[in-house]
Design a protein around this motif. Sequence first.
Motif, PDB file in Angstrom:
ATOM      1  N   PRO A  48      -5.091  10.103  -2.567  1.00 33.19           N
ATOM      2  CA  PRO A  48      -4.437  10.123  -1.315  1.00 33.19           C
ATOM      3  C   PRO A  48      -4.582  11.483  -0.718  1.00 33.19           C
ATOM      4  O   PRO A  48      -4.808  11.759   0.339  1.00 33.19           O
ATOM      5  CB  PRO A  48      -3.004   9.244  -1.155  1.00 33.19           C
ATOM      6  CG  PRO A  48      -2.738   9.379  -2.410  1.00 33.19           C
ATOM      7  CD  PRO A  48      -4.018   9.176  -3.370  1.00 33.19           C
ATOM      8  N   ASP A  54      -8.844   7.291   1.278  1.00 29.81           N
ATOM      9  CA  ASP A  54      -8.028   6.697   0.094  1.00 29.81           C
ATOM     10  C   ASP A  54      -6.490   6.187   0.653  1.00 29.81           C
ATOM     11  O   ASP A  54      -5.989   5.502   0.261  1.00 29.81           O
ATOM     12  CB  ASP A  54      -8.115   7.706  -0.864  1.00 29.81           C
ATOM     13  CG  ASP A  54      -9.359   7.746  -2.025  1.00 29.81           C
ATOM     14  OD1 ASP A  54     -10.305   6.921  -1.349  1.00 29.81           O
ATOM     15  OD2 ASP A  54      -9.511   8.396  -2.823  1.00 29.81           O
ATOM     16  N   PHE A  58      -4.568   2.638   0.466  1.00 27.62           N
ATOM     17  CA  PHE A  58      -3.548   2.346   0.027  1.00 27.62           C
ATOM     18  C   PHE A  58      -2.793   1.680   1.023  1.00 27.62           C
ATOM     19  O   PHE A  58      -1.854   0.725   0.767  1.00 27.62           O
ATOM     20  CB  PHE A  58      -2.679   3.630  -0.673  1.00 27.62           C
ATOM     21  CG  PHE A  58      -3.289   3.794  -1.914  1.00 27.62           C
ATOM     22  CD1 PHE A  58      -3.327   3.192  -3.153  1.00 27.62           C
ATOM     23  CD2 PHE A  58      -3.764   5.113  -2.118  1.00 27.62           C
ATOM     24  CE1 PHE A  58      -3.707   3.600  -4.410  1.00 27.62           C
ATOM     25  CE2 PHE A  58      -4.526   5.624  -3.434  1.00 27.62           C
ATOM     26  CZ  PHE A  58      -4.312   4.897  -4.470  1.00 27.62           C
ATOM     27  N   LYS A  62      -1.262  -2.147   0.153  1.00 28.04           N
ATOM     28  CA  LYS A  62       0.192  -2.391   0.173  1.00 28.04           C
ATOM     29  C   LYS A  62       0.476  -3.934   0.519  1.00 28.04           C
ATOM     30  O   LYS A  62       1.323  -4.445   0.018  1.00 28.04           O
ATOM     31  CB  LYS A  62       0.691  -1.569   1.189  1.00 28.04           C
ATOM     32  CG  LYS A  62       1.372  -0.449   0.877  1.00 28.04           C
ATOM     33  CD  LYS A  62       2.165   0.201   1.992  1.00 28.04           C
ATOM     34  CE  LYS A  62       1.853   1.619   1.797  1.00 28.04           C
ATOM     35  NZ  LYS A  62       2.068   2.409   3.099  1.00 28.04           N
ATOM     36  N   ALA A  73      -1.822   5.330  -7.766  1.00 28.39           N
ATOM     37  CA  ALA A  73      -2.392   6.430  -7.093  1.00 28.39           C
ATOM     38  C   ALA A  73      -2.587   7.601  -7.708  1.00 28.39           C
ATOM     39  O   ALA A  73      -1.855   8.003  -8.802  1.00 28.39           O
ATOM     40  CB  ALA A  73      -1.372   6.649  -5.892  1.00 28.39           C
ATOM     41  N   ALA A  96       1.767   6.593  -0.740  1.00 34.12           N
ATOM     42  CA  ALA A  96       1.004   5.444  -1.121  1.00 34.12           C
ATOM     43  C   ALA A  96       1.751   3.958  -1.521  1.00 34.12           C
ATOM     44  O   ALA A  96       1.181   2.941  -1.781  1.00 34.12           O
ATOM     45  CB  ALA A  96       0.111   5.746  -2.338  1.00 34.12           C
ATOM     46  N   THR A  98       2.689   2.877  -4.310  1.00 28.81           N
ATOM     47  CA  THR A  98       2.139   2.114  -5.588  1.00 28.81           C
ATOM     48  C   THR A  98       3.109   2.015  -6.611  1.00 28.81           C
ATOM     49  O   THR A  98       3.881   3.065  -6.759  1.00 28.81           O
ATOM     50  CB  THR A  98       0.823   2.651  -6.131  1.00 28.81           C
ATOM     51  OG1 THR A  98       1.129   4.276  -6.403  1.00 28.81           O
ATOM     52  CG2 THR A  98      -0.382   2.655  -5.015  1.00 28.81           C
TER      53      THR A  98
END
Length: 519
Positions: A48, A54, A58, A62, A73, A96, A98
Motif C-alpha cells: 500500500p 494497492d 486492500f 476488506k 499487506a 490496509a 489485513t
Amino acid sequence: MKPQVEIYDTTLRDGSQGEGINFSVADKLRIAEKLDSFGVHYIEGGWPGSNPKDIEFFAQAKKRKFKNAKLAAFGSTRKKNTPVEQDDQVRLLIEAETPVVTIYGKTSMLHVKEVLRCTPDENLAMIGDTVRYLKGHGKFVIYDAEHCFDGYKLNAEYALATWQAAEKAGADFVVLCDTNGGCLPNEIAAITKIAAGNLNCKIGIHTHDDIGLGVANALASLEAGAVQVQGTINGYGERTGNCNLTSVIPCVALKWKKTSVPAKSLPKLKELSQFVDEIANMRHNPRLPWVGSAAFAHKGGAHVNAVQKLASSYEHIEPAMVGNERIVLISDLAGRSNIVIKAQELGFKITNDTPELKAILNRIKEREHQGYEFEAADGSLALLIRRALRHEEPPFHVDAYHVSMRRDGKQNACKATVTVRVAGQKAETVAEGDGPVNGLDSALRAALVRYFPKVKNIMLTDYKVRILDSSLGTGAKTRVLIESTDGRKEWGTVGVHDNIIEASLGALVDSVEYGLIRK
Ligand SMILES: [Zn+2]
C-alpha cells in the motif's frame, strides 16, 4: 490440522514486478479469490505504501471473505531517524486492515552502510520498532530478512543480530530471503540450519530464480528447518522470476508426501496456473514443469510405444494428479504408435495392424514437410485420418472464391464471394466483413447454412498467423491456425499456403467440415 509446509503466495506483489505483468485491481481480486479457493495459506496482496492501486485493492479486499487464506499487506521497516508512529508507509500498512503484515528489513552490513546509509544500531532499531509497533496493533507479523544469505556470508554476527531483533520484538516468522537469487542449495541449507538453531520463532524461505535454482533452494531450506515458502504462480517475478509455487506445491505433496494445500486442490494445479496466465495475458509456457502442456507430451516413437504399454515407463507421476494430461505429439519423429493413440483419442477404431496406417503416416509427414503442424490442429488431423480410412466425399467443396477490399477515407470494407458445391448443387453467396478472412468466413457460412443448419453453432474463437520462413519476406509461407467451438467442445484446424487468404480458407474449411462431422 496445521500443515507441515505453509504456502505464502506473492504473485500479486513480487510477481507483479515481472516483465509484461500488469494487474488491475479487478485482476488482483480475481486471482486472490482463486488462490483462496485453491487453499494457499497466505496471499500477499500488494504494497500500500508504494502505489494507490494497492491501497484500492486492500479497500476492496476488506469487503470480501477469504475462506482459507490470510491476506497480507507488504511494506518495509520504518524510515531511518523517524519515529515509527510518524511513518506514513507504516500507517498505510495498518490501514490496509489485513490480519497479516509482512515487512522487509536489511540483513546485510553492505546494504546498511551503502544503501540505507545509517548506523548498524539504527537498522536494528528500525527492525525492532516496526515489528513491535505492528504487533501492538494486533497484527500477525512476518519479517522478510532481505539479502539474508548474502548478508550472512558477509558478516554472520550482524546478520544474526538483525533476525534476533525481529524475533525479540515479537515477529511470528523470520523469512530468509535470497533477494539476488544467486545462492546455491547447500549454502541455503546451511544458513537456514543456523537461523533455525538460533531463533525460537518460525522460519520461512523466499527465493528468486536468477540461476535457475529458485525451487531447489526453497526445498533445501524447507528440508533444513523452514516451514513456510514464499513464491509466485508460474514463477512470475523480477528478472528471471521468483520461486515457482506451481513446482514447489507438487514437490512437497507428491515427492515428500508432506501436508500443505488441501489434497483435493492438487488436481486443480494446472487450472490455477492457466488461470493466472490468462488474467495476466501471458501465453502459457508449454515447458513449465508439472503443469505445462508439454510436461507429459511424448514424441519419440520408442517412448510412445513404451508409454502405451506402461504409462509409468516414461512418466514420473500420473499427469492427472496435478490436473495435466498425457499428450502424444504427432511429428515427423512419430512412429505408428503415436498415430494409433492419437486416432483412438479422436474416436477412430484403429490398431497397429490397420492397413491404412502407413498411408496416414506418409500423408502426415508430407504435410509437415509443407509446414503444417497438427499438435494444436486436432480437427485437421481427424479429417486427414478420416479421409484415409473412409473413402467418402467431404460434405461440401469450395469451388471458387473472390475477396476484394477497398478503403474510402477512414472507412474500409471487405467483400467476399464464395461458391460451394453440396451434393452436386452449387450455391454462391456474398458477405461483408471487417477483414478478408472475416468476410470469407461469413460468406462460407451463409452458403452452407441452408444445407447444414449445424453451421450456425460453429464459432471461431481464435485466429493465429505464423510466417514460416521469414527470410523470404512477403513471399514466405504462412501457417494459419484457427480455433473453433460449437459450445460443447473446442477444436483446432490448420492451413498452409504462400498466400495468407488461401491458408486461412484451408483452416476455415477444415473448421466447418470437422464441426459438421464430429459426433
Ligand atoms: Zn522477492
